[in-house]
Design a protein around this motif. Structure first.
Motif, PDB file in Angstrom:
ATOM      1  N   ARG A   1      -5.129   1.601  21.880  1.00 13.64           N
ATOM      2  CA  ARG A   1      -5.961   1.842  19.667  1.00 13.64           C
ATOM      3  C   ARG A   1      -5.196   2.821  18.789  1.00 13.64           C
ATOM      4  N   SER A   2      -5.302   3.980  19.464  1.00 15.60           N
ATOM      5  CA  SER A   2      -4.453   4.409  18.995  1.00 15.60           C
ATOM      6  C   SER A   2      -2.937   3.771  18.613  1.00 15.60           C
ATOM      7  N   LEU A   3      -2.137   3.209  18.962  1.00 19.14           N
ATOM      8  CA  LEU A   3      -0.754   3.166  18.945  1.00 19.14           C
ATOM      9  C   LEU A   3      -0.720   1.683  17.994  1.00 19.14           C
ATOM     10  N   VAL A   4      -1.326   0.855  18.017  1.00 15.61           N
ATOM     11  CA  VAL A   4      -1.580  -0.232  17.232  1.00 15.61           C
ATOM     12  C   VAL A   4      -2.284  -0.036  15.814  1.00 15.61           C
ATOM     13  N   GLU A   5      -3.149   0.630  15.742  1.00 10.80           N
ATOM     14  CA  GLU A   5      -3.916   0.989  14.365  1.00 10.80           C
ATOM     15  C   GLU A   5      -3.133   2.307  13.754  1.00 10.80           C
ATOM     16  N   PHE A   6      -2.714   3.072  14.529  1.00 13.26           N
ATOM     17  CA  PHE A   6      -0.929   3.911  13.160  1.00 13.26           C
ATOM     18  C   PHE A   6       0.006   2.858  13.373  1.00 13.26           C
ATOM     19  N   ILE A   7       0.630   2.242  14.319  1.00 12.69           N
ATOM     20  CA  ILE A   7       1.815   1.259  13.931  1.00 12.69           C
ATOM     21  C   ILE A   7       1.857   0.389  12.700  1.00 12.69           C
ATOM     22  N   LEU A   8       0.925  -0.628  12.856  1.00  7.45           N
ATOM     23  CA  LEU A   8       0.707  -1.942  12.556  1.00  7.45           C
ATOM     24  C   LEU A   8      -0.317  -1.351  11.240  1.00  7.45           C
ATOM     25  N   ARG A   9      -0.555  -0.597  10.945  1.00  5.11           N
ATOM     26  CA  ARG A   9      -2.001  -0.663   9.708  1.00  5.11           C
ATOM     27  C   ARG A   9      -1.076  -0.385   8.761  1.00  5.11           C
ATOM     28  N   GLU A  10      -1.479  -1.203   7.012  1.00 11.48           N
ATOM     29  CA  GLU A  10      -0.863  -2.069   6.586  1.00 11.48           C
ATOM     30  C   GLU A  10      -2.001  -2.117   4.993  1.00 11.48           C
ATOM     31  N   GLY A  11      -2.076  -2.228   3.828  1.00  9.19           N
ATOM     32  CA  GLY A  11      -2.007  -2.670   2.387  1.00  9.19           C
ATOM     33  C   GLY A  11      -2.762  -1.315   2.411  1.00  9.19           C
ATOM     34  N   ASP A  12      -4.341  -1.620   0.926  1.00 13.15           N
ATOM     35  CA  ASP A  12      -5.207  -0.662   0.879  1.00 13.15           C
ATOM     36  C   ASP A  12      -5.800  -0.325   2.070  1.00 13.15           C
ATOM     37  N   ILE A  13      -6.272   0.972   1.571  1.00  9.43           N
ATOM     38  CA  ILE A  13      -7.769   1.331   1.762  1.00  9.43           C
ATOM     39  C   ILE A  13      -8.649   0.524   0.415  1.00  9.43           C
ATOM     40  N   ASP A  14      -9.763  -0.612   1.117  1.00  2.00           N
ATOM     41  CA  ASP A  14     -10.915  -0.039   0.294  1.00  2.00           C
ATOM     42  C   ASP A  14     -12.228  -0.627   1.777  1.00  2.00           C
ATOM     43  N   ASN A  15     -12.932   0.348   0.658  1.00  2.00           N
ATOM     44  CA  ASN A  15     -14.612   0.625   0.859  1.00  2.00           C
ATOM     45  C   ASN A  15     -15.593  -0.409   0.588  1.00  2.00           C
ATOM     46  N   ARG A  16     -15.049  -1.825  -0.302  1.00  2.00           N
ATOM     47  CA  ARG A  16     -16.232  -2.650  -0.342  1.00  2.00           C
ATOM     48  C   ARG A  16     -15.694  -3.926   0.830  1.00  2.00           C
ATOM     49  N   ILE A  17     -15.011  -3.423   1.200  1.00  2.00           N
ATOM     50  CA  ILE A  17     -14.714  -5.304   2.148  1.00  2.00           C
ATOM     51  C   ILE A  17     -15.226  -4.415   3.327  1.00  2.00           C
TER      52      ILE A  17
ATOM     53  N   LYS B   1      -4.532   1.532  -3.604  1.00  2.00           N
ATOM     54  CA  LYS B   1      -3.432   0.536  -3.702  1.00  2.00           C
ATOM     55  C   LYS B   1      -2.394   0.784  -2.883  1.00  2.00           C
ATOM     56  N   GLY B   2      -2.281   0.117  -1.408  1.00  2.00           N
ATOM     57  CA  GLY B   2      -1.116   0.083  -0.500  1.00  2.00           C
ATOM     58  C   GLY B   2      -0.497   1.295  -0.346  1.00  2.00           C
ATOM     59  N   HIS B   3      -1.930   1.807   0.120  1.00  2.00           N
ATOM     60  CA  HIS B   3      -1.690   3.393   0.688  1.00  2.00           C
ATOM     61  C   HIS B   3      -1.204   3.440   2.242  1.00  2.00           C
ATOM     62  N   TYR B   4      -1.702   2.547   3.347  1.00  2.00           N
ATOM     63  CA  TYR B   4      -1.243   2.241   4.338  1.00  2.00           C
ATOM     64  C   TYR B   4       0.096   1.760   4.305  1.00  2.00           C
ATOM     65  N   ASP B   5       0.630   0.844   3.830  1.00  2.00           N
ATOM     66  CA  ASP B   5       1.881   0.740   3.773  1.00  2.00           C
ATOM     67  C   ASP B   5       3.493   2.140   3.611  1.00  2.00           C
ATOM     68  N   ARG B   6       2.376   3.234   2.837  1.00  2.00           N
ATOM     69  CA  ARG B   6       3.723   4.622   2.184  1.00  2.00           C
ATOM     70  C   ARG B   6       3.232   5.545   2.865  1.00  2.00           C
ATOM     71  N   VAL B   7       1.930   5.761   3.981  1.00  2.00           N
ATOM     72  CA  VAL B   7       1.354   6.933   4.351  1.00  2.00           C
ATOM     73  C   VAL B   7       1.504   7.441   5.373  1.00  2.00           C
ATOM     74  N   ASN B   8       2.940   6.868   6.326  1.00  2.00           N
ATOM     75  CA  ASN B   8       3.040   7.340   7.568  1.00  2.00           C
ATOM     76  C   ASN B   8       4.811   7.866   7.245  1.00  2.00           C
ATOM     77  N   ASP B   9       5.454   7.127   5.903  1.00  2.00           N
ATOM     78  CA  ASP B   9       6.264   7.936   5.989  1.00  2.00           C
ATOM     79  C   ASP B   9       6.270   9.110   4.956  1.00  2.00           C
ATOM     80  N   ALA B  10       5.111   9.658   3.823  1.00  2.00           N
ATOM     81  CA  ALA B  10       4.664  10.342   3.427  1.00  2.00           C
ATOM     82  C   ALA B  10       4.673  11.973   4.913  1.00  2.00           C
ATOM     83  N   VAL B  11       3.708  11.401   5.507  1.00  2.00           N
ATOM     84  CA  VAL B  11       3.515  12.077   6.680  1.00  2.00           C
ATOM     85  C   VAL B  11       4.417  12.411   7.684  1.00  2.00           C
TER      86      VAL B  11
END
Length: 788
Positions: free
Chosen positions: A12-28, A302-312
């Protein structure tokens, strides 16, 4: 030959960490789906049981992937493996509980399917299968209706996909191995950074021994002992010896975090390589004026998950200390959410400094470390641990207000018949309880209400999918979370809870699941680590805290020796005043004002006076101000009920200034200035404590008292005396901060002479003197003359 290193990660940790993408969206409803997973564990087991004899539930799987210099071990448990006897067909089943209507689900969620594919590959590889089926089973929590998606995969396709996934994680695992080697080497040569103070060496040894034995330790450590370093240093040494992998330094107040940060920086000056993160609350670190987490309201979402791993990754390889400023700068650079990025960084650091709720709060805890399926080699250092009793009660209690259901009904009337009906059902049940309640009423069960709440949540979920009115949506969402919390806490109910209803003074009707003793709930998180150190300057009586913070009978406890010279403190007990309600009035308020004036006149300097309430403070201040109106050499400032951070800082800065006048700060016991502030040397030379700090009599305190009385545990002491005296001890502790401090502590209430109060006095208080209004000034002047 050196054994090959193994790095482990869950599927679970592996897929949630490597495969996340797109936006943070609390509306969905992603956040709600997580809640659904928590609430659906029982339903999970129910589905597994009814799947028939071909269905094998909770199958443990693991696989090792060779990497450069180490093996990556991916492991987890498949919800189900279906093997039909007469065929070679094998299907891996992954079950997810959902609250949203299944008609909205047209395909499996990406990370859910990825999890299932990992299990399918691991099983197929192990069983030498050429092909395997993956089945995603979504189950509606209320109706128990199922929706399934099935697909067949060839082993070679799964293998290519899985090895690519593992390959993307390899650089992270490699970084971790190299960093740990560097860290552990630096720890080997580490020595205690100061000359040990009296009692400090024994304290550090007790902490290390406790960690070594995987136990819990309660430390009563008087101010000035240096308890922060005495806890941090042995914990760091233990990490270097692989007795723990991560330190959580937990505090109740922001100000205490600075002391912990300083301790780690001091060790880094001695050559320690250690990555330390301070977590800041989302509301404080958010770049936006309002914390609205969706891509339309926030560019960082917007697009947080596309960039966050590089930032970290960049930050981890460039920095070792992750303070608020460092995190904000990196988040701005990569345009990502600073709070979410800080949570990701917590995975990779050696120590996390944070509020209690990141570990213990069922709604706010770091799920990556403290979910049901994880256990880590964590070391918990819990500072100001006396605060954890009330905070624990708060975190594990839940409340419903009847009025909130009525308001929600009005909002959806004529617009959503189904939701309106569900809200009406809940409202009627609460109305029936209200009719039976004159003041407060203790109940045996509210499971009938919980059932209706689950029905309601389903309708709210549907409503939120369709609602476009943002303001209305926000109000209904608030009720959703309130209902969710109530259901989750209801699952925890045991003999440590009291269920009660109450008609509040403002007319609102409340139903509460009240966690009286939080020890069992706290234990469920502490057990996920190796060892826990509770420490405070006011952990008296220690058995009270042991009963409410731990479930173990044989926890260790130490009373650290004070390094403070007793001759530098004057402790006086005023015998001719009382704060009892029956004694309050003009005459008594005048007497308190006179005491404060005499203390202030006996020596120029800075003083703090602590009161049991704002009302009491105002009544005494009014008399004091009348006496000092034409005395410019006596300056006074008052704590107000709703001070912001800037106002608090301005208040404290007054005590830091060089002045020719005397400054008297009027404060409230248990408030922001009664603990955690550091005014050493002559920045504070006296504290006047008005009253015994006993909480006001109210229904909840009486419920506490009755709860402990029934268990032969001195109900009055547990509900009133111990919490009250803790406030007194904390307030008094503002005066003596270092070995060189000198000061006066004046306790103003004749009740302090009582045996039950004196039983809780710290050892350092055994040399007290009694005084009256007539002789107090002389005693104080004599003390200062002898010190000069």
């Amino acid at each position: 030959m050196e054994k090959e290193k193994i790095m482990k990660i869950s599927v679970r940790s592996l897929v949630e960490f490597i495969l996340r993408e797109g936006d943070i969206d609390n509306r969905i409803s992603g956040g709600m789906e997580k809640d659904a997973m928590l609430m659906g564990s029982r339903l999970h087991r129910k589905i597994q049981r009814r799947m028939g004899s071909d269905y094998h539930a909770e199958v443990s799987l693991k696989i090792q992937v060779p990497c450069e210099g180490f093996l990556l071990q991916v492991e987890g448990r498949a919800d189900g493996i279906i093997k039909k006897e007469d065929t070679d067909e094998v299907t891996v089943d992954e079950i997810k509980g959902v609250l949203r209507d299944l008609e909205y689900l047209t395909a499996p969620v990406g990370v859910h399917l990825a999890q299932a594919k990992c299990y399918a590959y691991m099983y197929a590889k192990q069983a030498a299968l050429k092909k395997i089926c993956v089945q995603m089973t979504y189950c509606h929590l209320e109706s128990e209706e199922l929706k399934q998606f099935t697909r067949e995969y060839l082993l070679e396709d799964l293998e290519e996909w899985f090895l690519s996934l593992a390959g993307k994680y390899e650089k992270w695992a490699k970084f971790q191995i190299m960093w740990r080697e560097k860290r552990n080497t630096s720890i080997q040569g580490l020595i205690f950074p100061f000359s040990y103070r009296d009692g400090q060496r024994e304290l550090a040894y007790s902490v290390y021994r406790t960690i070594l034995r995987r136990k819990k330790l309660f430390i009563q450590a008087p101010t000035g002992v240096g308890k922060t370093m005495a806890a941090v240093f042995p914990a760091v040494k233990a990490v270097g010896e692989e007795l723990g992998e991560k330190i959580f330094y937990l505090t109740a107040k922001t100000i205490t975090r600075t002391v912990a940060e300083q301790a780690f920086l001091t060790l880094k000056d001695q050559g320690l390589s250690c990555k330390v993160l301070t977590l800041t609350a989302k509301e404080k670190i958010c770049f936006m004026e309002q914390t609205v987490c969706n891509p339309e309201a926030c560019p960082y979402a917007k697009g947080h998950y596309d960039r966050v791993n590089d930032a970290v990754f960049e930050l981890l390889t460039a920095q070792n200390t992750f303070t608020r400023g460092v995190l904000e700068e990196q988040a701005q650079k990569y345009r990502v959410c600073p709070f979410e990025m800080s949570l990701d960084i917590s995975n990779w650091v050696d120590a996390v400094i944070c509020d209690y709720n990141y570990v213990f709060d069922p709604n706010a805890h770091l799920k990556r470390f403290f979910s049901e399926s994880t256990k880590g080699e964590y070391l918990f250092l819990i500072d100001e641990a006396h605060n954890l009793v009330e905070r624990g009660r708060e975190m594990y209690s839940a409340v419903l207000y009847k009025e909130e259901f009525l308001l929600a009904k009005r909002l959806v009337k004529g617009e959503d018949r189904k939701l309106y009906g569900r809200l009406g059902e809940c409202n009627r049940l609460l109305l029936a309880l209200k009719r039976e309640c004159e003041n407060y009423e203790v109940l045996n069960s509210v499971s009938h209400i919980v059932l209706k709440l689950m029905n309601l949540m389903s309708e709210i979920e549907r409503f939120l999918e369709e609602c476009s009115d943002e303001e209305k949506r926000e109000k209904i969402l608030e009720l959703y979370f309130r209902a969710r919390d109530f259901i989750n806490i209801h699952d925890l109910l045991d003999e440590n809870y009291v269920i009660y209803t109450e008609l509040e003074p403002d007319g609102r009707f409340k139903l509460k699941l009240f966690c009286v003793n939080p020890s069992v709930n706290l234990a469920s998180y502490l057990e996920q680590g190796n060892s826990t150190i509770f420490f405070s300057a006011t952990l008296l009586p220690v058995n009270y805290y042991k009963k409410l913070l731990s479930v173990e009978e044989k926890d260790y406890a130490v009373y650290a020796k004070s390094s403070f010279p007793e001759k530098n403190r004057l402790l006086l007990l005023g015998t001719d005043v009382s704060t009892k309600y029956t004694m309050r009035g003009d005459v008594m308020y005048e007497r308190f004002a006179d005491y404060i004036l005499k203390i202030a006149e006996s020596r120029r300097g800075n003083y703090m006076v602590f009161f049991p309430s704002y009302r009491f403070l105002e009544d005494v201040y009014e008399r004091f101000a009348g006496r000092t109106a034409d005395r410019p050499e006596l300056e006074s400032i008052i704590q107000s009920p709703y001070m912001g951070e800037e106002q608090r800082e301005q208040f404290l800065e007054k005590f830091e200034e060089d002045r020719e006048t005397t400054l008297i700060g009027f404060c409230v016991m248990g408030g922001i200035f009664s603990e955690g502030i550091d005014l050493s040397r002559d920045k504070l030379i006296g504290a006047v404590i008005v009253g015994t700090g006993l909480p006001q009599v109210c229904n909840e305190r009486e419920i506490l008292k009755q709860f402990f009385d029934k268990r032969n545990m001195r109900g009055f002491d547990f509900a009133y005396l111990y919490p009250g005296m803790n406030k007194v001890l904390q307030s008094a502790g503002r005066v003596i901060r270092t070995e060189k401090d000198k000061g006066v502590i004046l306790l103003l209430d004749e009740r302090f002479l009582g045996i039950r109060y004196q039983e809780i006095f710290p050892r350092e208080w055994n040399q007290y003197q009694t005084c009256s209004l007539e002789n107090v000034e002389g005693l104080v002047r004599n003390f200062w003359d002898s010190r000069d």
